[in-house]
Design a protein around this motif. Structure first.
Motif, PDB file in Angstrom:
ATOM      1  N   ASN A 188       0.780  -1.245   0.100  1.00  0.00           N
ATOM      2  CA  ASN A 188       0.030  -0.090  -0.127  1.00  0.00           C
ATOM      3  C   ASN A 188       1.077   1.437  -0.120  1.00  0.00           C
ATOM      4  N   LEU A 189       0.755   2.043  -1.099  1.00  0.00           N
ATOM      5  CA  LEU A 189       1.445   3.441  -1.385  1.00  0.00           C
ATOM      6  C   LEU A 189       0.579   4.378  -1.594  1.00  0.00           C
ATOM      7  N   SER A 190      -0.642   4.114  -1.149  1.00  0.00           N
ATOM      8  CA  SER A 190      -1.537   5.220  -1.671  1.00  0.00           C
ATOM      9  C   SER A 190      -1.420   6.464  -0.906  1.00  0.00           C
ATOM     10  N   HIS A 191      -2.010   7.669  -1.545  1.00  0.00           N
ATOM     11  CA  HIS A 191      -2.223   8.983  -0.693  1.00  0.00           C
ATOM     12  C   HIS A 191      -0.893   9.380  -0.382  1.00  0.00           C
ATOM     13  N   ASN A 192      -0.068   9.629  -1.549  1.00  0.00           N
ATOM     14  CA  ASN A 192       1.256  10.185  -1.373  1.00  0.00           C
ATOM     15  C   ASN A 192       1.488  11.259  -2.720  1.00  0.00           C
ATOM     16  N   TYR A 193       2.650  11.435  -2.954  1.00  0.00           N
ATOM     17  CA  TYR A 193       3.006  12.436  -4.273  1.00  0.00           C
ATOM     18  C   TYR A 193       3.945  11.560  -4.988  1.00  0.00           C
ATOM     19  N   LEU A 194       3.782  10.459  -5.073  1.00  0.00           N
ATOM     20  CA  LEU A 194       4.688   9.532  -5.980  1.00  0.00           C
ATOM     21  C   LEU A 194       4.640   9.627  -7.346  1.00  0.00           C
ATOM     22  N   PRO A 195       5.518  10.520  -8.063  1.00  0.00           N
ATOM     23  CA  PRO A 195       5.414  10.633  -9.529  1.00  0.00           C
ATOM     24  C   PRO A 195       5.835   9.616 -10.377  1.00  0.00           C
ATOM     25  N   GLY A 196       6.016   9.634 -11.839  1.00  0.00           N
ATOM     26  CA  GLY A 196       6.682   8.757 -12.707  1.00  0.00           C
ATOM     27  C   GLY A 196       5.702   7.577 -13.077  1.00  0.00           C
ATOM     28  N   SER A 197       6.504   6.787 -13.500  1.00  0.00           N
ATOM     29  CA  SER A 197       5.704   5.444 -13.723  1.00  0.00           C
ATOM     30  C   SER A 197       5.818   4.308 -12.653  1.00  0.00           C
ATOM     31  N   ILE A 198       4.772   3.464 -12.935  1.00  0.00           N
ATOM     32  CA  ILE A 198       5.078   2.129 -11.934  1.00  0.00           C
ATOM     33  C   ILE A 198       6.104   1.262 -12.457  1.00  0.00           C
ATOM     34  N   PRO A 199       7.129   0.858 -11.673  1.00  0.00           N
ATOM     35  CA  PRO A 199       8.469   0.037 -12.227  1.00  0.00           C
ATOM     36  C   PRO A 199       7.846  -1.233 -12.752  1.00  0.00           C
ATOM     37  N   ASN A 200       8.245  -1.647 -13.723  1.00  0.00           N
ATOM     38  CA  ASN A 200       7.916  -2.885 -14.272  1.00  0.00           C
ATOM     39  C   ASN A 200       8.402  -3.961 -13.499  1.00  0.00           C
ATOM     40  N   SER A 201       9.397  -3.816 -12.380  1.00  0.00           N
ATOM     41  CA  SER A 201       9.899  -4.889 -11.447  1.00  0.00           C
ATOM     42  C   SER A 201       8.880  -5.310 -10.627  1.00  0.00           C
ATOM     43  N   LEU A 202       7.823  -4.426 -10.272  1.00  0.00           N
ATOM     44  CA  LEU A 202       6.622  -4.759  -9.414  1.00  0.00           C
ATOM     45  C   LEU A 202       6.058  -6.102 -10.048  1.00  0.00           C
ATOM     46  N   SER A 203       5.923  -6.401 -11.189  1.00  0.00           N
ATOM     47  CA  SER A 203       5.359  -7.436 -11.719  1.00  0.00           C
ATOM     48  C   SER A 203       5.962  -8.883 -11.372  1.00  0.00           C
ATOM     49  N   ASP A 204       7.008  -8.672 -10.795  1.00  0.00           N
ATOM     50  CA  ASP A 204       7.991  -9.795 -10.553  1.00  0.00           C
ATOM     51  C   ASP A 204       7.562 -10.430  -9.060  1.00  0.00           C
ATOM     52  N   MET A 205       6.914  -9.477  -8.333  1.00  0.00           N
ATOM     53  CA  MET A 205       6.233  -9.826  -7.132  1.00  0.00           C
ATOM     54  C   MET A 205       5.224 -10.714  -7.008  1.00  0.00           C
ATOM     55  N   GLN A 206       5.740 -12.157  -7.187  1.00  0.00           N
ATOM     56  CA  GLN A 206       4.621 -13.346  -7.544  1.00  0.00           C
ATOM     57  C   GLN A 206       3.772 -13.239  -6.515  1.00  0.00           C
ATOM     58  N   SER A 207       4.019 -13.134  -5.102  1.00  0.00           N
ATOM     59  CA  SER A 207       3.146 -13.348  -3.871  1.00  0.00           C
ATOM     60  C   SER A 207       2.105 -12.294  -3.765  1.00  0.00           C
ATOM     61  N   LEU A 208       2.345 -11.337  -4.276  1.00  0.00           N
ATOM     62  CA  LEU A 208       1.464 -10.017  -4.157  1.00  0.00           C
ATOM     63  C   LEU A 208       0.118 -10.089  -4.563  1.00  0.00           C
ATOM     64  N   SER A 209      -0.719 -10.260  -3.652  1.00  0.00           N
ATOM     65  CA  SER A 209      -2.195 -10.401  -3.977  1.00  0.00           C
ATOM     66  C   SER A 209      -3.020  -9.133  -3.745  1.00  0.00           C
ATOM     67  N   SER A 210      -2.562  -8.192  -3.056  1.00  0.00           N
ATOM     68  CA  SER A 210      -3.012  -6.810  -2.844  1.00  0.00           C
ATOM     69  C   SER A 210      -2.021  -5.654  -3.201  1.00  0.00           C
ATOM     70  N   ILE A 211      -2.800  -4.701  -3.867  1.00  0.00           N
ATOM     71  CA  ILE A 211      -1.674  -3.456  -4.193  1.00  0.00           C
ATOM     72  C   ILE A 211      -2.722  -2.342  -4.413  1.00  0.00           C
TER      73      ILE A 211
END
Length: 422
Positions: free
Chosen positions: A99-122
């Motif tokens: 959970n990185l919500s409600h911030n000021y994070l700019p730019g794109s979502i890194p493609n590396s996050l798709s490597d998080m195989q166990s991630l079930s909630s984002i």
């Protein structure tokens, strides 16, 4: 270590990294400020990390990405974090919830996050992210609600704009939707002046949250629940009317103004600055509900920071940096909101009290010493705790360094969590 939902302030100590056997760390729902210490990366046995709902700022340390043992929760939401999402987070292959919500994070979502195989909630909503969503794993099953209210994301998720249909401006920048501003003419009312926005943003925010009535019901006469009976300044000056604003009502006024400003700063595209927050520009309805008004000094906030203007605000409420830089940011509204909160507690403009409070530690201030003497002191511990919270949040808005002030979003969320739900 579970220290959540307290009133801890100050910075997270770098010494936190000297606890190598720590497995669970929850310091959420506090008043911590400053950057996230990179020493958190030394907690190599950490299974769950939650530091959400604080006043932390700066960037997400790359060292968070080497917490390979994380397998439960990584929650960095509801802060003022900036800087792009570190690609190193993709190495957290055992993590289940991010959970990185409600911030000021700019730019794109890194493609590396798709490597998080166990991630079930984002959850990445309410940031300034743009570009194409990664594909595979969590991004194949995520919902549009996980990415809404960003600068310009596109992808294959149902409800998200297709990357092939984005309208781009010269230079390849994605065009944003324009906010429709409704100007309400108040005829025959010296109180409202000529043309101004009468609580529209407060209404828009509350209608989304609680199905509030139509804007047309907000009138300048004294009939109906949404009729104007005066400004907050007028009511506080009048001893009889000030007595109607008991401690519960005053806390609700602070909450209402916080919600309206949070809407302007975080839910509008482009972001909007009010520019003149004061008790004169808070209108009170016959049900004693507060609405922000007189947005004649508003301006759209340029994200590149080149916001300058001649002085327009109200002396005694304006942020100190306006006196020598004329650089306008949303933190100017935050400072004015801090002054307003003190005024609501004291029943009058705080004046010199502001400079005295700025030099004192928050814990050394006795809230009962500054409360409006026209009201009986609060007796219930819960009421005292709420007023103490309002005081501490007021103080947090008043540093001379704008970057040390919290965001209206974090202030509104803390008030909601600790007063309405708490």
């Amino acid at each position: 270590m579970r220290l959540s939902d307290n009133k801890f302030s100050g910075k997270i100590p770098a010494g936190i990294g000297l606890l190598p056997n720590l497995q669970f760390l929850d310091i959420s729902m506090n008043m911590l400020s400053g950057p996230i210490p990179y020493q958190l990366g030394d907690l190599f046995k950490l299974l769950s990390l939650n530091i959400s709902h604080n006043f932390l700022n700066g960037t997400i340390p790359d060292q968070i990405g080497i917490l390979f043992a994380l397998q439960g929760l990584l929650d960095l939401s509801y802060k003022s974090l900036s800087g792009e999402i570190p690609t190193q987070l993709g190495k957290l292959t055992n993590l289940i919830s991010l959970n990185l919500s409600h911030n000021y994070l700019p730019g794109s979502i890194p493609n590396s996050l798709s490597d998080m195989q166990s991630l079930s909630s984002i959850n990445l909503l309410y940031n300034r992210l743009e570009g194409t969503l990664p594909e595979a794993n969590i991004f194949d099953s995520a919902q549009i609600e996980d990415f809404s209210n960003n600068k310009g994301l596109c992808g294959k998720i149902q409800g998200l704009q297709s990357c092939n249909t984005l309208i781009t401006a010269p230079g390849g920048k994605i065009k944003k939707h324009k906010l429709v501003i409704i100007i309400v003419a108040s005829l025959g009312s010296a109180l409202l002046g000529s043309l101004m926005l009468v609580g529209i943003f407060s209404f828009l925010y509350k209608r989304r949250a609680r199905n509030y009535s139509k804007e047309e019901e907000f009138t300048s006469n004294r009939e109906g629940p949404f009729s104007v009976i005066g400004s907050l300044a007028d009511m506080l000056r009048n001893d009889k009317e000030a007595m109607e604003l008991d401690w519960t009502k005053r806390v609700e006024i602070v909450q209402g103004v916080a919600q309206a400003l949070s809407y302007l700063h975080h839910d509008c595209v482009p972001l909007i600055l009010h520019g003149d927050i004061s008790s004169k520009n808070v209108l009170m309805c016959s049900n004693l509900e507060a609405h922000v008004s007189d947005l004649g000094t508003t301006r759209f906030l340029k994200l590149n920071g080149s916001n300058r203007k001649t002085f327009i605000g109200t002396y005694g409420y304006s942020a100190p940096e306006l006196a020598y830089t004329m650089a306008v940011t949303e933190k100017c509204d935050v400072y004015s909101f801090g002054v307003l909160k003190l005024e609501v507690l004291m029943g009058k403009h705080p004046g010199d009290v502001i400079s005295k409070i700025q030099t004192l530690a928050v814990g050394s201030i006795n809230v009962k010493d500054i409360l409006d003497p026209r009201l009986p002191p609060p007796k219930a511990k819960q009421s005292v705790d709420k007023l103490v919270l309002v005081l501490k949040l007021a103080v947090s808005c008043l540093p001379s360094n704008p970057q040390s002030r919290p965001t209206m979003q974090s202030l509104s969320e803390l008030l909601e969590a600790k007063i309405t739900r708490g």
